[in-house]
Scaffold this active site. Sequence first.
Site, PDB file in Angstrom:
ATOM      1  N   LYS A   1       1.158   4.366  -2.854  1.00  0.00           N
ATOM      2  CA  LYS A   1       0.923   5.772  -2.539  1.00  0.00           C
ATOM      3  C   LYS A   1       2.178   6.617  -2.758  1.00  0.00           C
ATOM      4  O   LYS A   1       2.083   7.797  -3.130  1.00  0.00           O
ATOM      5  CB  LYS A   1       0.421   5.903  -1.102  1.00  0.00           C
TER       6      LYS A   1
ATOM      7  N   TYR B   1       0.828  -1.208   0.000  1.00  0.00           N
ATOM      8  CA  TYR B   1       0.000   0.000   0.000  1.00  0.00           C
ATOM      9  C   TYR B   1       0.862   1.258   0.000  1.00  0.00           C
ATOM     10  O   TYR B   1       0.644   2.177  -0.800  1.00  0.00           O
ATOM     11  CB  TYR B   1      -0.919  -0.019   1.217  1.00  0.00           C
TER      12      TYR B   1
END
Length: 271
Positions: free
Chosen positions: A152, A148
């Site tokens: 990002k 994740y």
Amino acid sequence: MERRTVLITGCSQGGIGSALAEVFHQRGFHVFATARKTEKMKHLRDLDRMTLIPLDVTQESQISAAVELIQKHTGGTLDYLVNNAGDGYIIPVLDCDQLHGRQIFEVNFWGPLRMIQEFSPLLIAARGTIVNINSVASETLPLWLGIYSSSKAALLALSETLRLELKPFGVQVLSVMTGAVQTMIFQTNYRLPPDSAYMTWEKQIAAQAEGSEKASRMSATVYAERVVGDILNRQGGITYRGQMASFAYWVVALMPRFLRATPLLAQVGSQ
């Protein structure tokens, strides 16, 4: 005076996108709210100046259909594009399912890029603003969020490059580095793969995945009010919002990377 317009992805009830849609609506905008399934936005259905659009940011055909719909409604302009849709993935990197990991990048990185490319003519025509909802995890790199955080971090790099490339066209790009916010995105009954080398920490990882760890979180409404204020008052760049977001900013700005890693290592110990 023409009413300003905003398109927000990921507006399912209980999330950040829904709160942003409501705050923009309160500010007098015509809001194009999107989610994979419109029934997840039924709480917005009866509001005037609120158009609900089924949109999966991984599906180019749905994005193209949204562009066509908004072009017809606005005459070919869009003032604000808010890329909020995103997926989380809490897993030790060694246990990552690569197909799942690729899907995280499809939603968190390639999805916003598709939206920006397709809507760029409307944004350029309006000299508008692109807002990418990011995460402080892209900079603080917490445990169990490697996939994740990487997605990002890629989005942040893309945003900063776009901020320069779109400046000649009068289009602003704002990254919102998000801290802890009360949403409904947590998993239930979290389990590690049975052969995981991290079974010792399964309870700790599950608490993070299920949102049961003792961490304070900003309400989605308060977060949305502050973010919309930033969007309307800033000229692009980076802003930090959400619980502990400002703290994360100062940690990244002032603390050497090796010191930042110390408390993380303390959570898992050493072998």
